[in-house]
Enzyme design. Structure first.
Site, PDB file in Angstrom:
ATOM      1  N   GLY A  82     -26.012  -7.043  32.591  1.00  0.00           N
ATOM      2  CA  GLY A  82     -24.800  -6.672  31.861  1.00  0.00           C
ATOM      3  C   GLY A  82     -23.555  -7.058  32.621  1.00  0.00           C
ATOM      4  CE1 TYR A 145     -20.737  -2.500  30.796  1.00  0.00           C
ATOM      5  CE2 TYR A 145     -19.878  -0.268  30.624  1.00  0.00           C
ATOM      6  CZ  TYR A 145     -20.799  -1.158  31.136  1.00  0.00           C
ATOM      7  OH  TYR A 145     -21.790  -0.707  31.976  1.00  0.00           O
ATOM      8  CB  ALA A 146     -17.188   1.445  25.106  1.00  0.00           C
ATOM      9  CB  ALA A 147     -18.057  -2.200  21.232  1.00  0.00           C
ATOM     10  CB  SER A 148     -21.614  -4.394  24.543  1.00  0.00           C
ATOM     11  OG  SER A 148     -21.418  -3.803  25.827  1.00  0.00           O
TER      12      SER A 148
END
Ligand SMILES: NC(=O)c1ccc[n+]([C@@H]2O[C@H](COP(=O)([O-])OP(=O)(O)OC[C@H]3O[C@@H](n4cnc5c(N)ncnc54)[C@H](OP(=O)(O)O)[C@@H]3O)[C@@H](O)[C@H]2O)c1
Length: 239
Positions: A82, A145-148
């Site tokens: 990631g 990042y949070a959406a992923s």
């Protein structure tokens, strides 16, 4: 019994700790690395290191072929690779958004899809995705990042439903702040602010995340699927 394990992004940080934990338990472990040379420690542990950028479907296919040839079909997949590209929304470019989604979500889709092919045939398999507390709580400056990472939860739960009848479990680990290169990038002030919000009052060590991954891949966790397991010192409680 020794199993064939694949950990993406296993050359450093949390991925390396996960590889170490499976190798110590006697499993055959392959790790992917994207840049540079894999650390000597992986060779010492008897792990197979395979170069693979998960944003490239051809590299993913090539990596799986090599792993299958050298240690057999993957029975335990840990999708750990990631990236972050933090920026406030108005300054976040299309490229910043797409690149993070491409690695963290689409890249994970790619490696999971390829592993599931052989798991379905074998009627068994364990898939563990490394998400983040940030995917559940949100984080200013980390919308991409949070959406992923939130996307991984819907992805895993869909697979838990789709693959469950074939004895394949799919679970998510949501770590809080872990002491790795990713968080070394934060300033001392940012680190202090984060620690204040963590009930356990400290960062996690990568080994603490690895222990939960190992549990979800163990026989003891055979009836756990579609779960989101927090390893966050209490930071995300209630989410
Ligand atoms: N550290 C934390 O506080 C924290 C908290 C929650 C969740 N997480 C998640 O845990 C996972 C591991 O994090 P970490 O802290 O160990 O990060 P890290 O030290 O930055 O390591 C990231 C790993 O992912 C690999 N990677 C990145 N992009 C890739 C790509 N396109 N293809 C293949 N591999 C790629 C990197 O390879 P290279 O070495 O080649 O760059 C590296 O091995 C990530 O998914 C991260 O989002 C971390």
């Amino acid at each position: 019994m020794s199993r064939s394990v694949l950990v993406t992004g296993g050359n450093r940080g949390i991925g390396l700790a996960i590889a170490r934990a499976f190798a110590a338990a006697g499993d055959a472990v392959a790790v992917t690395y994207r840049t540079g040379e894999p650390p000597q420690e992986l060779t010492d542990l008897g792990c197979l290191a395979v170069r693979c950028d998960i944003t490239d479907p051809e590299q993913v296919e090539r990596a799986y072929k090599e792993v299958e040839e050298k240690q057999g079909p993957v029975e335990v997949l840990v999708a750990n690779a990631g990236v972050t590209r933090d920026q406030l929304l108005l300054r976040m470019s299309e490229e910043d958004f797409a690149a993070v989604l491409e690695t963290n979500l689409t890249g994970t889709f790619r490696v999971v899809k390829r592993a599931s092919k052989r798991m379905l045939r074998a009627h068994k398999g364990r898939i563990v995705l490394i998400s983040s507390v940030v995917g559940l709580m949100g984080s200013a400056g980390q919308a991409n990042y949070a959406a992923s990472k939130a996307g991984l939860v819907g992805f895993a739960r869909s697979l838990a439903r789709e693959l469950g009848s074939r004895n394949i479990t799919c679970n998510v680990i949501a770590p809080g702040f872990v002491d790795t290169d990713m968080t070394q990038a934060l300033s001392d002030e940012q680190r202090a602010t984060i620690v204040e919000q963590v009930p356990l009052g400290r960062y996690a060590q990568p080994e603490e995340v690895a222990a939960s991954v190992r549990f979800l891949a163990s026989d003891e966790a055979a009836y756990i699927t579609g779960a989101v397991v927090p390893v966050d010192g209490g930071l995300g409680m209630g989410h």
